[in-house]
Write a protein that holds these residues in place. Structure first.
Motif, PDB file in Angstrom:
ATOM      1  N   SER A 437       0.827  -1.203   0.000  1.00 24.30           N
ATOM      2  CA  SER A 437       0.000   0.000   0.000  1.00 24.30           C
ATOM      3  C   SER A 437       0.863   1.256   0.000  1.00 24.30           C
ATOM      4  O   SER A 437       2.031   1.233   0.386  1.00 24.30           O
ATOM      5  CB  SER A 437      -0.919   0.003   1.235  1.00 24.30           C
ATOM      6  OG  SER A 437      -0.141   0.015   2.423  1.00 24.30           O
ATOM      7  N   ALA A 438       0.287   2.353  -0.466  1.00 24.62           N
ATOM      8  CA  ALA A 438       1.025   3.607  -0.553  1.00 24.62           C
ATOM      9  C   ALA A 438       0.072   4.768  -0.304  1.00 24.62           C
ATOM     10  O   ALA A 438      -1.145   4.674  -0.534  1.00 24.62           O
ATOM     11  CB  ALA A 438       1.698   3.735  -1.917  1.00 24.62           C
ATOM     12  N   LYS A 439       0.630   5.870   0.137  1.00 24.89           N
ATOM     13  CA  LYS A 439      -0.142   7.097   0.356  1.00 24.89           C
ATOM     14  C   LYS A 439       0.440   8.177  -0.549  1.00 24.89           C
ATOM     15  O   LYS A 439       1.655   8.392  -0.574  1.00 24.89           O
ATOM     16  CB  LYS A 439      -0.061   7.521   1.817  1.00 24.89           C
ATOM     17  CG  LYS A 439      -0.948   8.689   2.171  1.00 24.89           C
ATOM     18  CD  LYS A 439      -0.834   9.015   3.645  1.00 24.89           C
ATOM     19  CE  LYS A 439      -1.789  10.141   4.046  1.00 24.89           C
ATOM     20  NZ  LYS A 439      -3.208   9.710   3.958  1.00 24.89           N
ATOM     21  N   HIS A 440      -0.427   8.871  -1.292  1.00 23.06           N
ATOM     22  CA  HIS A 440       0.015   9.885  -2.239  1.00 23.06           C
ATOM     23  C   HIS A 440      -0.255  11.271  -1.643  1.00 23.06           C
ATOM     24  O   HIS A 440      -1.382  11.577  -1.231  1.00 23.06           O
ATOM     25  CB  HIS A 440      -0.715   9.727  -3.569  1.00 23.06           C
ATOM     26  CG  HIS A 440      -0.389   8.439  -4.267  1.00 23.06           C
ATOM     27  ND1 HIS A 440       0.601   8.324  -5.206  1.00 23.06           N
ATOM     28  CD2 HIS A 440      -0.928   7.195  -4.137  1.00 23.06           C
ATOM     29  CE1 HIS A 440       0.667   7.082  -5.647  1.00 23.06           C
ATOM     30  NE2 HIS A 440      -0.255   6.368  -5.006  1.00 23.06           N
ATOM     31  N   ILE A 441       0.786  12.095  -1.630  1.00 23.05           N
ATOM     32  CA  ILE A 441       0.689  13.442  -1.076  1.00 23.05           C
ATOM     33  C   ILE A 441       1.023  14.435  -2.179  1.00 23.05           C
ATOM     34  O   ILE A 441       2.096  14.365  -2.787  1.00 23.05           O
ATOM     35  CB  ILE A 441       1.657  13.629   0.107  1.00 23.05           C
ATOM     36  CG1 ILE A 441       1.353  12.627   1.215  1.00 23.05           C
ATOM     37  CG2 ILE A 441       1.598  15.054   0.637  1.00 23.05           C
ATOM     38  CD1 ILE A 441       2.379  12.641   2.335  1.00 23.05           C
ATOM     39  N   THR A 442       0.107  15.358  -2.438  1.00 23.29           N
ATOM     40  CA  THR A 442       0.363  16.406  -3.415  1.00 23.29           C
ATOM     41  C   THR A 442       1.037  17.576  -2.708  1.00 23.29           C
ATOM     42  O   THR A 442       0.476  18.156  -1.767  1.00 23.29           O
ATOM     43  CB  THR A 442      -0.942  16.885  -4.076  1.00 23.29           C
ATOM     44  OG1 THR A 442      -1.551  15.783  -4.755  1.00 23.29           O
ATOM     45  CG2 THR A 442      -0.662  18.000  -5.065  1.00 23.29           C
ATOM     46  N   VAL A 443       2.250  17.893  -3.155  1.00 16.95           N
ATOM     47  CA  VAL A 443       3.007  18.994  -2.560  1.00 16.95           C
ATOM     48  C   VAL A 443       2.856  20.188  -3.499  1.00 16.95           C
ATOM     49  O   VAL A 443       3.631  20.380  -4.446  1.00 16.95           O
ATOM     50  CB  VAL A 443       4.490  18.625  -2.376  1.00 16.95           C
ATOM     51  CG1 VAL A 443       5.238  19.754  -1.684  1.00 16.95           C
ATOM     52  CG2 VAL A 443       4.614  17.336  -1.586  1.00 16.95           C
ATOM     53  N   GLY A 444       1.834  20.993  -3.245  1.00 19.89           N
ATOM     54  CA  GLY A 444       1.542  22.147  -4.090  1.00 19.89           C
ATOM     55  C   GLY A 444       0.190  22.728  -3.756  1.00 19.89           C
ATOM     56  O   GLY A 444      -0.595  22.158  -2.990  1.00 19.89           O
ATOM     57  N   ARG A 445      -0.095  23.880  -4.337  1.00 14.98           N
ATOM     58  CA  ARG A 445      -1.289  24.644  -3.956  1.00 14.98           C
ATOM     59  C   ARG A 445      -2.593  23.988  -4.378  1.00 14.98           C
ATOM     60  O   ARG A 445      -3.664  24.362  -3.880  1.00 14.98           O
ATOM     61  CB  ARG A 445      -1.199  26.053  -4.547  1.00 14.98           C
ATOM     62  CG  ARG A 445      -0.045  26.859  -3.949  1.00 14.98           C
ATOM     63  CD  ARG A 445      -0.019  28.279  -4.487  1.00 14.98           C
ATOM     64  NE  ARG A 445       1.071  29.046  -3.913  1.00 14.98           N
ATOM     65  CZ  ARG A 445       1.034  29.661  -2.733  1.00 14.98           C
ATOM     66  NH1 ARG A 445      -0.073  29.591  -2.012  1.00 14.98           N
ATOM     67  NH2 ARG A 445       2.068  30.330  -2.292  1.00 14.98           N
ATOM     68  N   SER A 446      -2.543  23.012  -5.278  1.00 15.18           N
ATOM     69  CA  SER A 446      -3.791  22.342  -5.667  1.00 15.18           C
ATOM     70  C   SER A 446      -4.325  21.449  -4.554  1.00 15.18           C
ATOM     71  O   SER A 446      -5.468  20.996  -4.610  1.00 15.18           O
ATOM     72  CB  SER A 446      -3.572  21.507  -6.930  1.00 15.18           C
ATOM     73  OG  SER A 446      -2.666  20.436  -6.674  1.00 15.18           O
TER      74      SER A 446
END
Length: 654
Positions: A437-446
């Motif tokens: 399993s994995a967790k996705h993190i968006t690093v940005g203003r969106s």
């Protein structure tokens, strides 16, 4: 037959008998004289050998056969100098074969010297000191009087025997530990050729010897030249396979059948000069490193060389290192200094890498040691020098004074696994969890969870930097103080237990590496950290760091963390709340119990007091934080609900 013929035969027989008797008597006298001459020469040279080389030589008898050369029986040579190393050479019989030439001039030539069933026994005695340090530091006062509370030292002697024996028609070198029969290693010498020269008038002695070893095509050579002022000794090895001596290597070095060594070692023993100059040129081929503390992978096909000059003072137990170089492909690491081994080793020296292209350094490092960086292309040069001092009697006195000069660095191409250029804009970070399993993190203003640098808040930044990296805005990715402390701890623990991570190095680990503690990860972490510092500014680095690290179970990013613990945005956190968040970064899952309990322990209150004292805040801000007990969000809500209920009960009209 006539009486005349009988008489002539009798006279001829008597003549021949008399002739052979005369010859035999002369031969006997000659052999006696030769034996006497041999004994005289031996007796003359024995004191000289004893004085020059510390050798006690004894023999039983010298015989001279009628149809054979001299036989010297029951020969023993014993080292008579005191020291850690002693040896005895025993030869039951030495047979000398020679030829005599009468014409055109009388000449005696030595044809062969045969040592029949020789044996060599070498005894090495040395002590091994084991220390148990349980909560006691080097500088603790009263250590010598601490009894059971101090360090406990134990020593024991190890006895090693080395024997050279004939076994099944071959010369075998056996190394035994203790008195057992099972050899630690066995080396077969299956052929020997060479020469020995000795001039009794000048005392010069030359030995040149060549032998094939273990049938693998390798061979070694030995040469000794004894002159008036000392002795020159040379030893060379050519393609000697290392399987036979692999037991003497550390467990993480594997030979795998193909590893071998080429070496040339030259030494000089000068009279009245205790330091023995030694020059070495050793090349190891096809070694393999395999250990989890080094790398997750087996590092195969390693070729490296060691060359330079030493001066070994045996009496003072000191080795002076002059221009010793360790090389692997295009990378050359120079070492100079002094090693004192009277008690525990003490090493003072300088390590240096001359002005070298950084790309050449990367290309020289085995790819399996830096798998994620393999394929990267960089410009620039590195000139490195570090003065160091390490005393195993006082580890806390470790001295490290590096000088690093990197010129014209530029990342030309990222490796496929470490894309630093993408970090300058919005990107997705993948956190690997247990299993697949994995967790996705968006690093940005969106992403609504993303917190830009300007919204982190002054206290939040101060709290985190105070706990993790107080010099973040002033270093280039490394912190010498942390590296020094890490080295001391790892030496004490005799394993890799502590890193020296700055925030940039932690960021490199979180973005691209695993959490395993080994040299490969740490080395790649340092290289990536430097590249990050060159590619991104400090504000962007701390922004990314705050938004991707773990703050609790399945809790990533400062925005969710501030809401979880204190029901606030990061810029609304107080100095005390920021100090608490910084204090749990080291092990957020382990310390999450305090949030569940609703209060921090007395020990943690003391820790927070120390952090607050280092956060560069005003006296008023520090005093306002007393008694340094942060109130978690859910605790505050419960308290406010109770207070509201109590107020309503006290005043029903509200």
């Amino acid at each position: 037959m006539s009486e005349a013929k009988k008489s002539r035969k009798i006279r001829m027989g008597l003549f021949l008998l008399a002739f052979f008797a005369a010859v035999g008597f002369s031969y006997y006298r000659l052999s006696g004289a030769f034996v006497g001459y041999c004994k005289a020469q031996i007796e003359t040279q024995l004191p000289r050998m004893r004085e020059s080389h510390g050798l006690a030589i004894n023999y039983g008898s010298v015989d001279f056969g009628l149809l054979s050369g001299p036989r010297i029986r029951d020969v023993s040579i014993t080292s008579s100098r005191p020291g850690d190393l002693s040896y005895v050479i025993r030869v039951p019989e030495i047979a000398i074969d020679y030829s005599i030439q009468y014409r055109p001039v009388f000449k005696v030539s030595l044809r062969a010297v045969e040592l029949r069933n020789p044996s060599i026994s070498v005894v090495s005695k040395y002590s091994v000191i084991e220390e148990r340090l349980k909560g006691v530091t080097d500088d603790s006062e009263g250590g010598a009087e601490g009894g059971a509370e101090g360090s406990v030292q134990e020593s024991h002697a190890i006895r090693q025997m080395m024997n050279l024996k004939w076994i099944d028609g071959r010369m075998n070198l056996l190394m035994n530990e203790g008195e057992g029969d099972d050899p630690l290693f066995q080396l077969k010498l299956i052929g020997m050729d060479g020469l020995a020269k000795y001039d009794p008038q000048t005392g010069n002695f030359v030995v040149e010897n060549l032998a094939t070893v273990d049938g693998g095509g390798g061979y070694f050579g030995f040469m000794a030249v004894r002159e008036k002022y000392g002795t020159d000794i040379s030893l060379f090895l050519k393609k000697i396979k290392l399987n036979s001596v692999s037991k003497y290597f550390p467990e993480y070095i594997k030979t795998n059948g193909n590893a071998y060594v080429d070496a040339q070692i030259k030494g000089k023993s000068l009279k009245d000069i205790p330091a023995k100059p030694i020059s070495v040129d050793i090349q190891f081929k096809n070694l393999t490193l395999q250990d989890e503390s080094i790398s997750d992978r087996s590092i195969k096909g390693i070729d490296f060389n060691v060359g330079g000059d030493l001066a070994w003072n045996i009496q003072d137990k000191e080795v002076e290192i002059d221009k010793l170089k360790f090389g692997i492909k295009k990378l050359s690491l120079g070492v100079t200094g002094v090693v004192d081994y009277k008690e525990k080793p003490k090493i003072d020296g300088v390590i240096s890498i001359g002005d070298t292209p950084i790309q050449s350094i990367l290309d020289s490092i085995p790819g399996d040691f830096i798998p994620l960086i393999r394929g990267a292309k960089v410009a620039g040069t590195l000139d490195y020098e570090m003065e160091f001092s390490l005393d195993f009697n006082k580890l806390s006195a470790l001295k490290l004074e590096p000088r690093i000069d990197i010129k014209n660095y530029k990342l030309l191409k990222s490796s496929k696994d470490v894309d630093i250029e993408m970090l300058d804009s919005e990107f997705k970070h993948v956190v690997r969890l247990n299993g697949d399993s994995a967790k996705h993190i968006t690093v940005g203003r969106s992403s609504k969870k993303f917190v830009p640098f300007k919204d982190l808040g002054e206290y939040t930044i101060k709290g985190v930097l105070t706990c993790e990296d107080g010099s973040f805005f002033y270093h280039n990715g490394f912190q010498l103080k942390h590296i020094r402390e890490s080295i001391i701890q790892n030496i004490r623990d005799k394993q890799f237990t502590r890193g020296a991570s700055t925030i940039t190095m932690q960021l490199a680990k979180n973005l691209f590496l695993t959490g395993k503690k080994n040299l490969s990860r740490k080395f790649q972490e340092m290289l990536i950290a430097y590249a990050l510092e060159q590619a991104l500014d400090k504000k962007r680095l701390i922004e990314i760091y705050m938004n991707i690290i773990e703050w609790g179970p399945d809790l990533y990013g400062i925005g969710p963390a501030a809401q979880h613990y204190f029901d606030k945005d990061p810029e609304e956190l107080t100095a005390l709340e920021s100090a608490y968040l910084g204090s749990v970064i080291a092990s957020p899952r382990r310390y999450h119990y305090m949030y569940k309990n609703g209060y921090v322990s007395d020990q943690w209150i003391t820790y927070l007091t120390v952090i607050m004292g280092k956060m560069n805040i005003s006296v008023e801000e520090y005093e306002d934080a007393r008694p340094f007990e942060p109130e978690f969000g859910w605790v505050r809500k419960d308290r406010e609900a109770r207070e509201a209920l109590e107020a309503q009960n006290d005043n029903p009209n509200l």
